[in-house]
Structure formats: structure tokens, C-alpha cells
Design an enzyme around this catalytic site. Structure first.
Site, PDB file in Angstrom:
ATOM      1  N   ASN A 426       0.687  -1.258  -0.070  1.00  0.00           N
ATOM      2  CA  ASN A 426       0.113  -0.226  -0.066  1.00  0.00           C
ATOM      3  C   ASN A 426       0.994   1.363   0.031  1.00  0.00           C
ATOM      4  OD1 ASN A 426      -2.668   1.634   0.645  1.00  0.00           O
ATOM      5  ND2 ASN A 426      -1.161   2.370   2.225  1.00  0.00           N
ATOM      6  N   GLU A 427       0.894   2.013  -1.015  1.00  0.00           N
ATOM      7  CA  GLU A 427       1.285   3.328  -1.293  1.00  0.00           C
ATOM      8  C   GLU A 427       2.946   3.284  -1.215  1.00  0.00           C
ATOM      9  OE1 GLU A 427      -0.620   6.179   1.188  1.00  0.00           O
ATOM     10  OE2 GLU A 427      -2.307   5.933   0.021  1.00  0.00           O
ATOM     11  N   ASP A 428       3.609   2.259  -1.144  1.00  0.00           N
ATOM     12  CA  ASP A 428       5.137   2.150  -1.203  1.00  0.00           C
ATOM     13  C   ASP A 428       5.809   3.090  -2.406  1.00  0.00           C
ATOM     14  OD1 ASP A 428       4.690   1.098   1.195  1.00  0.00           O
ATOM     15  OD2 ASP A 428       5.804  -0.680   0.720  1.00  0.00           O
TER      16      ASP A 428
END
Length: 846
Positions: A426-428
Site C-alpha cells: 500500500n502506497e510504497d
């Protein structure tokens, strides 16, 4: 001799370095330190008031857990005795009768250890587990390996394989818990089934080829019997074989015209039963799997007249518009969750017309009951791997720690029909962009250890390799958001659209230009129910919007300014008492989310034109009582936004959008909205109206449209009834650019009716912003009956909220009412004697 399984219960615990043991929760098979300390009154409830601040010491300590259990002497005749630790949180050293067995360092891994040499058969055994402080350990690892960048929590969290939200998030508290958070059991056997994988291949013609793969450990010859039972209860296949060594036993067969598993709204969530029995003259072990057969695809194909590619899921050859919610852990102390809690939460999603749940990557891989219920209910699951909002390490030791996690979790989840897609994180990738990390999209080497974004090795090599080996039927997406030239590219892949609330803080009325191919995160904050505040704030003088206690129960950075911005831009606030503020924030959230779903769903235009294919709101739930983006608060009390999402996600719907045109004084040509800060040019409005049909059959109906004067409440125009047919599984445009009078504020009320005159879908478009509206005489009458409430209005009414003194689930709330259309709200558990009241937007004060 049959296999034996002893589940360890009745744990004791103590702070490391102290003598006295305390009893854990009675009969608990899994537990954790915060739950135990709270149960014994040793800490104040961290969910109440500002107590969270006073319990931070717990996460800085080491803790010990002890379990004493007996092993029958008869079990000594069995060859193997394994201690199985389904989940230890997180840094744990285990001793059995004084002998060290295990050092654990990953919350998401199942550990199996040979216990036979150290067991006391016929007597008492002591299992001791020491849990080192994950907080201190992660900080120590950070000093060793260097600091990495992240959003939310402290940077040291990136060093450890622990639920990241324990470090605190912008909706959750800092509660660094530890303990045996999943069951510990002693398994004794001569022969054992370690795993059953129902490997199903569904052809394009929707026929099924099944390979039941049974992973067995044995040193003697044993028999395997397989029985396959259809969803209707008929035995359709039987097989028997014999094996005499470790390995896979495979049974293959075909099913013509199988009873397939379908997501909610598209058919039955049919489940086959696969019963595998291991025996040697008598039964040794039986494993039963409930498995749905389905074909799932992630379709990314070129579009007819827009750039980029589609991003939608196809199940059993049916394109699915995904409407649903993001799912965070439902509790900061997960062992206090019950199976019934999971059933209740997921039923709320189904009752809200949602067909997809995204398991967010900052919590944990959910428990078995979660996926079982999604299978049963027909909910698709978008499953993140547990990496969130960070620049994770990529050194060899860290990757080796992760590999068993991936193998274990993929094997655990691969029998579930609900699994629609795995996402690497998630969102890395967004973190990499925001912090300017090295990210060469043209580098497909699979080894990024020399870059400052080394975790790409995990997302683009290690995880996909594991999936290819263990579960290739489920699509994989390297991250969320991911795709295109950057993570905010609206033309390829998915996006997280946070330029409403976060980012540039756009007006929510502009959602139509903030879309993308698939919006996997977006949201708007709102306060929870007043009863929720009363449940978590003991000082009643703190029950006002700006109190310290209420502010403490909101973890979003800058929430005072942002919440006030969106409320005061849009809603007339009748007062700053708590009830008025709660209603204003919830109405604003409902309007905001409704706009988003309505605008984006319009772009599901059919074959080759699926420009937007899903909207997954952030978020459905909370992990403690808090003001957040959740549409249902911690105590399962829906906000008005839940109902707005529900209405816009109904299989049959009507959409409206009001367009604005500005003209100069001298010319008839439209001008840009940019220019002078105060533009008094002539403005003209028109409205578009369309229909939504999520079914696979065309739907004939009649479109009725009335236009009301908002202030006076009378109809100023009724368009002629229009026979329409809603295209199958697409949107259908009905009215384009119908002019609206600019002399008075008007609300357009559109509905679809069937051939009996029944309303099958309805919606209204009100002038924006709502704060400018004025209303004359309005009256809403209602009656309370067993199981339902009847309402009627004399004039158009905005945002009617039904308030029941006790907690009763309402099938609708926060709706608009129009004259002549009586409203019946079903509430199964409601009694005619219940105390019920209503409020609505700009209700006259009594």
C-alpha cells in the site's frame, strides 16, 4: 491411532523480570498483553478518554507468557509431536520444559517445531514464551541497518514484520501489543495431512478442471479418500488412493457446467465441499474445504477513445464494476474480536450493496473466518501484502524473513474463491515518488538491492515468484496505487485519490475530473454517532466538538482545519453543539462520497469504454472509537455516508450532474472559471441524467423528472415521462444538458419506475453549495411500526436522519424526501414502542 491436537488455553503472563504470574482471559486460545492487562484491571481502558497516553509503557516492556498442559502417556506411541504456533507477535523466544525451541521474528508466519524430545508424557509440561519489546527491538534494528522513510507511525516500524498500525496511524492509537495472537497447539501424529489445495482451472467456456492436491507426511502406507459434494448437496466425485511416503497426492477430474461462485449481485456464491480423509484401517484425520469455483481476470485492455488501458475485474466472463470499501483491522486488540464480529461487519458491507473489500497492507492478513464469510457472502477481496506507506528494507536477511510469510499466507488463502487480486503493498511506490527515491521503471532486473528503493525486489520478484508457484490463478498487482508513468496516472492502473481532504483539497463537487481507471482509495472524514462518544468519554463536560477528549479521538493531522473547511464550504451549521456538528460532518461526508460514486460509476460505459471500473472508499471500519474516514464507526453504528454509498452502489440507479457555464457580459461565448476573484458574469446551468444497470440483462422502465423550487417547495417543471431501457452492465445516458432555470434555486428529482408504477431507483440533484439554500414551510410526518418506519413530506426535504434511542440497524438513512413519495425504512429489530426521532437539513428549531 488417530491424530491428537491439543489447543493450549488458560495462559498466564507477567512483566519480564518480575515474579508474580497473572491469569489471562479464561479459556482464551489466543491472547495479547493489552487485552490481558485490561481484563485484570491493571491498566485503564486505552479506548476511553485520553488513557492511550497513560499506557505507552506497556509497549516498552518485555513480557512473558506461560502455559501448563498435560500430555496423555498414550500419545507417546505416536512418532511425531509438533508444537504449532499459528501466530506470535512478534519477537519471541520459546522454551518447553526449560529447553529453548524457537526464536520467532515475524508476526505473519506459522512456526512448527519438533517437541517430542522435550515433552513430559503422562505429566505436566510448561511452555514459556518471552516477547521482547517490538518497539525497542525495531529501534535497535534501525540503528543497525539505517533509517528508512515512511508516512504514519515511526520509521523503525519498517524494520519488523509486525502489524504496522500498532505504531499508530492517522486513524488509530499507538498500542504496541504482543503475545500469542493466534492459537498454539500440540499436534501428535504418525501420518498427517499438512495441506489440501483445490487447484481449479476454469476454462473460457466455464468448464472446470479440478486437481485436489493433498500434502501428506507419512512413513507407512495410508489410504486417502476424497469426496466432492456439489453446492446442492449431491456427491459428484469419489476417489481413493494409497501413499507410503511424504509428498503430494493428486486427484484430477472435470466438471462440465459447474455451479460457479459469483460475486454479490451477479449470481449465487456457490461452494463445493471437498472432504479428504486419511486412514489406516480407521480414520486418522479428516480435512473439509468449502471452495467456490470461479474464473477471475484483471483486464487491462486498450480503450476506444481514451488514452491508457482499462482496469477491471472479470469473473466467469462477466465484467464487474467494483464498489466497496477498504478494510483496516477492526480492533487495536485483535484477539478481542469474535467470529460474530466478523460476520456482522461483512454483512454490513453486503447490506450496503458492496461487492469488494480491500484488505489494507498496514494491518495483518485477516483471520480464516473473514475469508470464509467473504466466500459465503460473495464479496471479492483485494488483498494487500503487509507493507504500507514506507521505504522498506531489501537486505538479504529481511527478504529471507519475508519469504516464509508469503508462502504461508498464499497457501492459507488460495482455496478462497473471494480472492480477486493480490497487491504487493500500500502506497510504497508513492512514498518512493514523494521522497525522490531512485525508481527506474524501465529496470526489470528484479534486483534492486543497490538502489534506495530496494523493496522493489520484494514486490516485483519475490512475491510474484511465490504466487506463480503457489496460486497463479489470482491476478497480481505490484502495489496500490500502481501503473502508468507515475502513481497518480489516471489512465493506467489504480489510483488513490486524496486531493479531496489531503493534497490540493479540491471541492468534492469536482470528483468527476478527479477519477481514474480504478480508484482504490478516496474518502472524507466525519464524526461518529453521539452514543459512540458517550461510550468512550466518561467526563460528560468534554462532550463538545473542540474538547481535548474529542480531539484525542481524532488522529488525522490537521483535521480541525480540513474538517471545518469542507463543512463550512458546503453545509449551513445550525450550531456548534455536539449534535449539530456531528450531523453537519456526517451530511457533508455523505454528500461528498455520493458525488464520487455517482460521477465515477457513470464512466462504466460498456465494451471498450470502461473508463472507470471501481470505487473503493477509505474506509468501512475503525479499530477504536474515533472520528475518521470510516463510514461505520467502531461500535458498528453506520454514519450517513454508509447509506449514501449504499444508494449509489445499488445495482439499478439514477445519476444526475449539474453543469455550469459562465458567459461574459458582451459575448455569448463561455469563459474559463479562472480570472477575477469575483466573477459576476451570467451563469447558466443544465443537467445530465443517466441510468446505471449492474445486471447482465437490459432493463426497460420509465424515467420521471420533476423540478422543484427549493425555497417554496412547488414543482416548476415536470418533463414528459420518457420510456427508457437501461443497457446491460453499463450506464445509459438519458438526458444531456437539459437547461435549468437560474431565476430560483431548483432541485431536480429523477426516478425510474417499473410497469406497475413502483420506483426502482431515484436520485436528486440540489444546488451547490447547500449552505446557500433557504427553505420555507417543510414538514415530515412519520410513524413507527414493528420492523419499519413510514415517512412523508409536504415539500422537498434534504438529509432526513432517523435517530433510534437504542442501536437498531436501519436499511436506509440520511435520504431526501419528496412530496407524494412515501418512504418506508425497514428496521428488522425495531419495535413500535421504540423511542424514535428525526432531524433533517435546516430543520426549523422548535
Amino acid at each position: 491411532m488417530s491424530n491428537s491436537e491439543i489447543v493450549l488455553k488458560n495462559w498466564s503472563y507477567r512483566k519480564d523480570g518480575t515474579e508474580e504470574w497473572f491469569q489471562s482471559r479464561k479459556e482464551a486460545a489466543c491472547t495479547e498483553i493489552f487485552a490481558d492487562l485490561l481484563n485484570n484491571g491493571q491498566i485503564p481502558d486505552p479506548f476511553l478518554d485520553t488513557n492511550e497516553r497513560d499506557v505507552q509503557w506497556v509497549g516498552e516492556q518485555d513480557w512473558q507468557y506461560l502455559n501448563s498442559f498435560e500430555v496423555d502417556s498414550a500419545l507417546k506411541d505416536l512418532e511425531n509431536h509438533e508444537l504449532v504456533f499459528e501466530g506470535l507477535d512478534t519477537f519471541a523466544t520459546v522454551w518447553l520444559n526449560g529447553k529453548e525451541l524457537l526464536k520467532a521474528n515475524n508476526m505473519f508466519v506459522e512456526y512448527r517445531v519438533d517437541a517430542k524430545p522435550h515433552l513430559n508424557f503422562g505429566g505436566v509440561n510448561e511452555l514459556l514464551i518471552k516477547f521482547d519489546s517490538a518497539l525497542r527491538t525495531s529501534r535497535s534494528l534501525e540503528k543497525k541497518h539505517g533509517q528508512y522513510k515512511c508516512f504514519n507511525g515511526e520509521t523503525s516500524r519498517l524494520q519488523v514484520r509486525k502489524a504496522q498500525y500498532h505504531y499508530g496511524w492517522d486513524w488509530g492509537p499507538i498500542l504496541m501489543t504482543c503475545g500469542p495472537h493466534l492459537p498454539v497447539k500440540l499436534v501428535s501424529f504418525n501420518s498427517i495431512i499438512d495441506d489440501v489445495y483445490v487447484n481449479s482451472q476454469i476454462s473460457e467456456k466455464l468448464n472446470a478442471t479440478i486437481d485436489v492436491q493433498t500434502d501428506i507426511r507419512t512413513k507407512s502406507q495410508v489410504a486417502i479418500d476424497i469426496e466432492v459434494i456439489s453446492p446442492s448437496g449431491k456427491v459428484i466425485e469419489k476417489a481413493a488412493s494409497k501413499v507410503d511416503k511424504n509428498g503430494l497426492d493428486s486427484f484430477k477430474f472435470d466438471i462440465q457446467n459447474p455451479e460457479l461462485w459469483y460475486p454479490l449481485g451477479h449470481g449465487e456464491a456457490s461452494l463445493y465441499t471437498f472432504k479428504v480423509t486419511l486412514s489406516n484401517l480407521k480414520e486418522i484425520q479428516t480435512v473439509i474445504k468449502k471452495v467456490g469455483l470461479r474464473r477471475v481476470e484483471l483486464v487491462q485492455e486498450k480503450l476506444i477513445d481514451q488514452p491508457g488501458t482499462s482496469f477491471y475485474f472479470k469473473v466467469n466472463n462477466i465484467p464487474i464494476y467494483s464498489t466497496g470499501s477498504n478494510w483496516i483491522p477492526c480492533h487495536s486488540m485483535k484477539t478481542l474480536m469474535t467470529d460474530q464480529d466478523y460476520t456482522d461487519w461483512l454483512q454490513l458491507a453486503v447490506d450496503g450493496n458492496q461487492n469488494m473489500i480491500r484488505v489494507w497492507g498496514g494491518g495483518y492478513y485477516e483471520t480464516d473466518i473473514f475469508y470464509d464469510e467473504c466466500d459465503r457472502l460473495g464479496l471479492l477481496v483485494w488483498q494487500d501484502f503487509m507493507f504500507a506507506c514506507g521505504q522498506y528494507p531489501g537486505f538479504p536477511e529481511f527478504i529471507e524473513t519475508c519469504k516464509p510469510e508469503f508462502d504461508h499466507q498464499i497457501k492459507r488463502l488460495r482455496n478462497h474463491a473471494c480472492m480477486a487480486v493480490y497487491a504487493g503493498n500500500n502506497e510504497d511506490y508513492q512514498v518512493a515518488e514523494n521522497f525522490g527515491l531512485h525508481w527506474d521503471q524501465n529496470d526489470h532486473s528484479g534486483d534492486y538491492s543497490k538502489t534506495d528503493f530496494p523493496a522493489r525486489t520484494i514486490y516485483e520478484k519475490v512475491i510474484p515468484d511465490a504466487l506463480k508457484s503457489l496460486n497463479p490463478q489470482v491476478p497480481y498487482h505490484p502495489g496500490s496505487p500502481w501503473g502508468g508513468s507515475h502513481t497518480t496516472d489516471p489512465t493506467i492502473g489504480d489510483i488513490h485519490q486524496w486531493n479531496v481532504w489531503h493534497g490540493t483539497q479540491e471541492k468534492y463537487q469536482d470528483w468527476y475530473k478527479l477519477g481514474g481507471r480504478f480508484i482504490s482509495e478516496f474518502g472524507m472524514e466525519a464524526l461518529p454517532n453521539r452514543k459512540t462518544y458517550e461510550d468512550c468519554i466518561t467526563d460528560k463536560t468534554e462532550l463538545y466538538p473542540q474538547s481535548e477528549s474529542i480531539d484525542h479521538h481524532n488522529k488525522s493531522d490537521g483535521f480541525e482545519r480540513r474538517l471545518a473547511l469542507y463543512v463550512f464550504e458546503n453545509i449551513k451549521v445550525e450550531g456548534l453543539d455536539l449534535d449539530s456538528w456531528i450531523y453537519a460532518t456526517q451530511l457533508m461526508q455523505a454528500e461528498c462520497l455520493g458525488y464520487a460514486y455517482r460521477c465515477w460509476r457513470r464512466e462504466w460505459r460498456g465494451e471498450g469504454k470502461r473508463y472507470t471500473s471501481g470505487a473503493i472508499v477509505w474506509q468501512i471500519n475503525d479499530c477504536w472509537p474515533v472520528a475518521s474516514w470510516a463510514i461505520i464507526d467502531f461500535y458498528k453504528r453506520p454514519k450517513l455516508g454508509y447509506y449514501s454509498v449504499k444508494r449509489e452502489s445499488h445495482p439499478i440507479g439514477v445519476g444526475l450532474y449539474r453543469n455550469e457555464k459562465k458567459f461574459t457580459h458582451e459575448q455569448a461565448k463561455p469563459v474559463s472559471k479562472e480570472g477575477a476573484p469575483h466573477d459576476y458574469s451570467k451563469t447558466e446551468y443544465n443537467v445530465d441524467i443517466w441510468g446505471v444497470n449492474a445486471t447482465t440483462e437490459p432493463l426497460p422502465s420509465t424515467l420521471k423528472i420533476d423540478i422543484y423550487n427549493v425555497t417554496l417547495g412547488d414543482i416548476i417543471e415536470s418533463l414528459p415521462d420518457k420510456p427508457v431501457t437501461l443497457s446491460a452492465n453499463a450506464t445509459t445516458e438519458f438526458v444531456e444538458s437539459h437547461p435549468i432555470s437560474n431565476d430560483v434555486p431548483v432541485v431536480i428529482y429523477a426516478r425510474l419506475v417499473d410497469n406497475k408504477g413502483n420506483i426502482i431507483a431515484g436520485a436528486a440533484d440540489w444546488p451547490q453549495p447547500l449552505k446557500y439554500l433557504k427553505f420555507n414551510d417543510r414538514k415530515v410526518d412519520f410513524t413507527v411500526e414493528n420492523g419499519q418506519i413510514r415517512l412523508r413530506a409536504n415539500n422537498p426535504v434534504k438529509g432526513v436522519e432517523i435517530i433510534v434511542e437504542r442501536d437498531v440497524f436501519l436499511q436506509d438513512n440520511g435520504f431526501d424526501l419528496f412530496p407524494g413519495d412515501d418512504k418506508i425504512v425497514v428496521a428488522k429489530d425495531l419495535k413500535a414502542t421504540d423511542k424514535v426521532s428525526i432531524r433533517y437539513y435546516q430543520q426549523a428549531k422548535k
